[in-house]
Design a protein around this motif. Structure first.
Motif, PDB file in Angstrom:
ATOM      1  N   HIS A   3     -46.607 -47.852  11.871  1.00 35.45           N
ATOM      2  CA  HIS A   3     -46.685 -46.651  11.044  1.00 35.45           C
ATOM      3  C   HIS A   3     -45.626 -46.734   9.964  1.00 35.45           C
ATOM      4  CE1 HIS A   3     -49.144 -44.755  14.083  1.00 35.45           C
ATOM      5  NE2 HIS A   3     -48.296 -45.208  14.979  1.00 35.45           N
ATOM      6  N   PHE A   4     -45.909 -46.122   8.845  1.00 30.19           N
ATOM      7  CA  PHE A   4     -44.866 -46.075   7.833  1.00 30.19           C
ATOM      8  C   PHE A   4     -43.815 -45.060   8.249  1.00 30.19           C
ATOM      9  CE2 PHE A   4     -48.521 -47.137   4.894  1.00 30.19           C
ATOM     10  CZ  PHE A   4     -48.301 -48.483   5.054  1.00 30.19           C
ATOM     11  N   THR A   5     -42.578 -45.481   8.285  1.00 37.84           N
ATOM     12  CA  THR A   5     -41.523 -44.523   8.589  1.00 37.84           C
ATOM     13  C   THR A   5     -40.497 -44.630   7.482  1.00 37.84           C
ATOM     14  OG1 THR A   5     -40.545 -46.259   9.898  1.00 37.84           O
ATOM     15  CG2 THR A   5     -41.585 -44.456  11.094  1.00 37.84           C
ATOM     16  N   THR A   7     -37.525 -43.999   5.490  1.00 41.28           N
ATOM     17  CA  THR A   7     -36.269 -43.279   5.681  1.00 41.28           C
ATOM     18  C   THR A   7     -35.611 -43.145   4.323  1.00 41.28           C
ATOM     19  OG1 THR A   7     -35.375 -45.420   6.271  1.00 41.28           O
ATOM     20  CG2 THR A   7     -35.701 -43.865   8.063  1.00 41.28           C
ATOM     21  N   LYS A   8     -34.560 -42.394   4.271  1.00 38.67           N
ATOM     22  CA  LYS A   8     -33.898 -42.186   2.996  1.00 38.67           C
ATOM     23  C   LYS A   8     -33.257 -43.495   2.539  1.00 38.67           C
ATOM     24  CE  LYS A   8     -31.931 -38.300   0.715  1.00 38.67           C
ATOM     25  NZ  LYS A   8     -31.502 -36.939   0.781  1.00 38.67           N
ATOM     26  N   GLY A  66     -40.576 -39.356   0.015  1.00 37.68           N
ATOM     27  CA  GLY A  66     -40.822 -38.026   0.568  1.00 37.68           C
ATOM     28  C   GLY A  66     -39.591 -37.160   0.730  1.00 37.68           C
ATOM     29  N   PHE A  67     -38.498 -37.496   0.063  1.00 37.02           N
ATOM     30  CA  PHE A  67     -37.307 -36.639   0.120  1.00 37.02           C
ATOM     31  C   PHE A  67     -37.058 -36.006  -1.244  1.00 37.02           C
ATOM     32  CE2 PHE A  67     -36.832 -39.942   3.255  1.00 37.02           C
ATOM     33  CZ  PHE A  67     -36.395 -39.257   4.377  1.00 37.02           C
ATOM     34  N   GLY A  68     -36.396 -34.867  -1.258  1.00 39.24           N
ATOM     35  CA  GLY A  68     -36.056 -34.236  -2.535  1.00 39.24           C
ATOM     36  C   GLY A  68     -34.817 -34.881  -3.122  1.00 39.24           C
ATOM     37  N   THR A  69     -34.515 -34.533  -4.369  1.00 39.57           N
ATOM     38  CA  THR A  69     -33.265 -35.026  -4.956  1.00 39.57           C
ATOM     39  C   THR A  69     -32.195 -33.968  -4.792  1.00 39.57           C
ATOM     40  OG1 THR A  69     -33.940 -34.121  -7.057  1.00 39.57           O
ATOM     41  CG2 THR A  69     -34.282 -36.472  -6.747  1.00 39.57           C
ATOM     42  N   LEU A 218     -42.623 -34.280  -9.998  1.00 41.61           N
ATOM     43  CA  LEU A 218     -41.317 -34.015  -9.402  1.00 41.61           C
ATOM     44  C   LEU A 218     -40.194 -34.597 -10.261  1.00 41.61           C
ATOM     45  CD1 LEU A 218     -41.548 -34.624  -5.529  1.00 41.61           C
ATOM     46  CD2 LEU A 218     -41.144 -32.482  -6.738  1.00 41.61           C
TER      47      LEU A 218
END
Lengths: 237, 200
Positions: A3-5, A7-8, A66-69, A218
């Motif tokens: 699965h794609f995981t 991370t930051k 998938g993380f915000g800035t 975004l």
């Protein structure tokens, strides 16, 4: 099988591992004009080699992951010019790669299924595509030149009066909406018999496009526009 | 909403614990997407971009962050928080809706998390995206497909513009389609209007 995981991302990580965790980063590399053969380089080394700001690269990668800035990041003018190049490259990808690809799938679909319903779908897509082109043209011809001017010459504000970053954010229309409709129509309502290969390709293309458009807006909303507003504030002060 | 995945974010700095929970979740019957964050700030960022349903958290991260927790709870009232109980922090566990320990069986943990899922559903029942339109909504939809403006629809159906707008909103919620041309294709697929009536 994995699965794609995602991370930051941080700058000490190997770029190749990052692509393995989230292949969508390939598209980001392309928008940054970076070759896919990233060898064994870390993110930081890669940025140095291509003269791209590390902070900017990591921030955009994390949007793809998938993380915000972080709020109120201080980007330099050089960073923001790179952001504009990045956005222009993604326009090129929409205009000459993604949309023609999707269009060709829909045309094929229509050839295989002469029902008028599919004809309507094609019409829907064409109208949508025209709107997207208008939006991209607006950004290329009005918004980006404005930002470039704002970033390059500091005080000579001759062509400034008819535009501002806020106005841009207002004009910034939601081109994701109709794409979402198209996907929903195909997933839930429009009845097409078999032809699974073609329809899967169409879906994959729609999802790929949707994701990139999502990150695209975004970047505009969380990086370009706030920074533009900040520069305007400083210069009008 | 049976088919939409449950978005679960795990707030835990131990990779081993994260991976363990991750594989338990993916091997279960719960249809979910799992994300990972390592601290409260990353969590707040994620809540802004993703539509998260459940947080599984190591309550250690809540220590001295009461203000942030309160804000998150207020901003996302339908969010459930499941704590990992390490047996050392009673107070922090009280911030959560449920808790399990690392020695619980996978079945127990899955059961607990599915319960959080049904709780969310009863809270937002009216968002059920069953696309069964009412008779009135079908009338409004037919007008929309025929290109009528809100004002014209209101006159034709003898209702207020305000009511027309409400019907339109409901149609969009139920069908998931927002544009007029998209709704036209919907109406044809559902045989609400005859395709011959539509100009191509």
């Amino acid at each position: 099988m994995h699965h794609f995981t995602a991370t930051k991302m941080s700058s000490s990580m190997k770029m190749a591992d990052q692509i393995d965790a989230n292949p969508r980063l390939l598209l980001m590399l392309q928008h940054f004009n970076i070759d896919f053969r990233v060898s064994d380089l870390t993110v930081s080394q890669l940025c140095k080699q291509y003269d791209i700001s590390e902070a900017l690269f990591v921030d955009i990668a994390n949007l793809y992951n998938g993380f915000g800035t972080k709020k109120d990041q201080a980007y330099t003018k050089k960073d923001l010019l790179q952001v504009i190049d990045f956005l222009k490259n993604s326009h090129h990808y929409y205009r000459s790669d993604m949309y023609p690809q999707i269009n060709s799938y829909i045309l094929m679909l229509q050839k295989n299924h002469p029902e008028r319903e599919i004809k309507l779908l094609e019409k829907f897509f064409n109208e949508y595509f025209t709107e997207v082109l208008e939006h991209l043209d607006y950004e290329d011809n009005v918004a980006f030149p404005y930002f470039i001017k704002l970033l390059k010459d500091s005080r000579e504000d001759s062509a400034r009066e008819q535009f501002s970053s806020i106005e841009y954010s207002e004009h910034h229309t939601d081109i994701e909406l109709k794409l979402h409709d198209l996907k929903n129509l195909l997933l839930k309502y429009v009845n097409i018999e078999s032809d699974l290969d073609l329809r899967r390709k169409l879906f994959f293309a729609l999802y790929e496009l949707e994701y990139d458009l999502f990150v695209h807006s975004l970047i505009e909303e969380t990086i370009l526009i706030p920074s533009g507003v900040n520069i305007e504030k400083k210069e009008n002060a | 909403m049976l088919n939409s995945p449950l978005h679960i974010v795990i707030l835990e700095s131990s990779k081993i614990i994260f991976e363990g929970l991750y594989s338990i979740l993916y091997q279960s019957d719960i249809h979910c997407r799992v994300y990972r964050v390592e601290n409260i700030d990353e969590l707040s960022d994620m809540l802004k971009t993703e539509n998260i349903n459940i947080i599984i958290a190591n309550p250690m991260h809540f220590v001295n962050r009461d203000k942030e927790i309160k804000k998150i709870k207020k901003e996302f009232p339908s969010l459930s928080i499941v704590g990992i109980d390490f047996g050392i922090m009673q107070k922090a566990v009280t911030e959560t809706n449920a808790a399990f320990t690392l020695y619980d069986t996978p079945e127990h943990i899955i059961h607990l998390i599915s319960r959080m899922d049904s709780r969310n559903k009863s809270l937002s029942k009216n968002n059920d995206d069953n696309d069964n339109l009412t008779k009135r909504e079908i009338e409004v939809l037919t007008c929309i497909v025929n290109g009528k403006l809100n004002k014209e629809i209101a006159e034709e159906l003898n209702i207020s513009i305000h009511t027309v707008v409400r019907h339109r909103k409901n149609i969009t919620t139920k069908t998931g389609i927002r544009s007029q041309s998209g709704l036209t294709i919907y109406a044809i697929s559902k045989k609400i209007v005859e395709i011959e009536d539509i100009e191509i």
